[in-house]
Design a protein around this motif. Structure first.
Motif, PDB file in Angstrom:
ATOM      1  N   ARG A 102       0.850  -1.192   0.000  1.00  0.00           N
ATOM      2  CA  ARG A 102       0.000   0.000   0.000  1.00  0.00           C
ATOM      3  C   ARG A 102       0.885   1.241   0.000  1.00  0.00           C
ATOM      4  O   ARG A 102       1.770   1.367   0.856  1.00  0.00           O
ATOM      5  CB  ARG A 102      -0.928   0.006   1.221  1.00  0.00           C
ATOM      6  CG  ARG A 102      -2.037  -1.049   1.152  1.00  0.00           C
ATOM      7  CD  ARG A 102      -3.019  -0.872   2.299  1.00  0.00           C
ATOM      8  NE  ARG A 102      -2.346  -0.996   3.579  1.00  0.00           N
ATOM      9  CZ  ARG A 102      -2.175  -2.135   4.237  1.00  0.00           C
ATOM     10  NH1 ARG A 102      -2.640  -3.272   3.736  1.00  0.00           N
ATOM     11  NH2 ARG A 102      -1.542  -2.148   5.399  1.00  0.00           N
ATOM     12  N   VAL A 103       0.643   2.137  -0.942  1.00  0.00           N
ATOM     13  CA  VAL A 103       1.543   3.257  -1.198  1.00  0.00           C
ATOM     14  C   VAL A 103       0.754   4.563  -1.326  1.00  0.00           C
ATOM     15  O   VAL A 103      -0.398   4.559  -1.761  1.00  0.00           O
ATOM     16  CB  VAL A 103       2.320   3.021  -2.527  1.00  0.00           C
ATOM     17  CG1 VAL A 103       3.337   4.128  -2.767  1.00  0.00           C
ATOM     18  CG2 VAL A 103       2.991   1.661  -2.539  1.00  0.00           C
ATOM     19  N   ILE A 104       1.378   5.672  -0.914  1.00  0.00           N
ATOM     20  CA  ILE A 104       0.935   7.009  -1.339  1.00  0.00           C
ATOM     21  C   ILE A 104       2.101   7.662  -2.064  1.00  0.00           C
ATOM     22  O   ILE A 104       3.204   7.749  -1.523  1.00  0.00           O
ATOM     23  CB  ILE A 104       0.460   7.870  -0.153  1.00  0.00           C
ATOM     24  CG1 ILE A 104      -0.936   7.411   0.300  1.00  0.00           C
ATOM     25  CG2 ILE A 104       0.430   9.367  -0.539  1.00  0.00           C
ATOM     26  CD1 ILE A 104      -1.527   8.183   1.474  1.00  0.00           C
ATOM     27  N   HIS A 122       5.736   4.380   1.750  1.00  0.00           N
ATOM     28  CA  HIS A 122       5.294   3.062   2.210  1.00  0.00           C
ATOM     29  C   HIS A 122       6.376   2.520   3.143  1.00  0.00           C
ATOM     30  O   HIS A 122       7.565   2.704   2.902  1.00  0.00           O
ATOM     31  CB  HIS A 122       5.003   2.088   1.059  1.00  0.00           C
ATOM     32  CG  HIS A 122       6.127   1.873   0.088  1.00  0.00           C
ATOM     33  ND1 HIS A 122       6.997   0.822   0.165  1.00  0.00           N
ATOM     34  CD2 HIS A 122       6.505   2.594  -0.992  1.00  0.00           C
ATOM     35  CE1 HIS A 122       7.868   0.896  -0.850  1.00  0.00           C
ATOM     36  NE2 HIS A 122       7.601   1.965  -1.566  1.00  0.00           N
TER      37      HIS A 122
END
Lengths: 129, 129
Positions: A102-104, A122
């Motif tokens: 899960r990344v921003i 992340h």
């Protein structure tokens, strides 16, 4: 000229490039002097066209798909951001089988609309198998 | 000491502070010399304890609730990020009735685990009524 809509379009093209296995489409979004920090705090900066080309050529090989988790955000400046989930290919290296990250990403653009800076947020706790 | 789990906890406390109408709980997450850019590119920096106190005291008054859109992301450095949706109070100023704002916040921490920098990514196209 840089616009909020243009920045959001570029981020969508970044996702589409991965989902179409098209590393060139991704690389073309970046300025020649762009810098990538992925992950933030990882101690490595990928800088310049040759390094970015190598980075995304490899990334497209191991990524199964990228799914946007919520609409892309713009800003009133030169940056846009998005939250997404990476699924790695299950036929990649054994250590990566079924891996989900899960990344921003926060991308900053130059006046020509090319990405000059990308930071991927992340941590270890954002990876699951 | 700063940890990935600690940063994520602080971001959750930030959301909880809004949802409980507790401005003090939010303000206590920030270092005295913290800086806030909200929105990014908006041309205004909120800096220092007095300004931050005024900013969140007002924000808590107009916000109905904050809803996390996807799990909070950490990093391997001193930053964490989250995508969320703000709903403003319908009894706030008429111009804000029913306003929904989609945001990504990036928070950077000092070694004591206090937020020293907050950047809120949202543009004109992230606001709906």
């Amino acid at each position: 000229m840089l616009s909020e809509a243009g920045m959001k379009r570029a981020l969508q093209q970044y996702l589409d490039g991965f989902n179409q296995g098209d590393a060139e489409a991704i690389i073309s979004l970046f300025a020649d002097d762009a810098r990538i920090e992925d992950p933030v705090g990882g101690g490595k900066i990928v800088a310049g066209n040759a390094a970015i080309t190598a980075f995304y050529t490899r990334a497209v090989e191991v990524v199964e798909r990228l799914d946007l988790d919520t609409p892309i955000r713009g800003s009133r400046g030169r940056s846009a951001a998005m939250a997404f989930t990476i699924r790695l290919k299950s036929d990649a290296e054994a250590s990566q089988q079924g891996t989900v990250i899960r990344v921003i990403d926060v991308m900053t653009f130059n006046e020509s609309g090319k990405i000059i800076d990308m930071k991927a947020f992340h941590g270890f706790s954002d990876v699951s198998r």
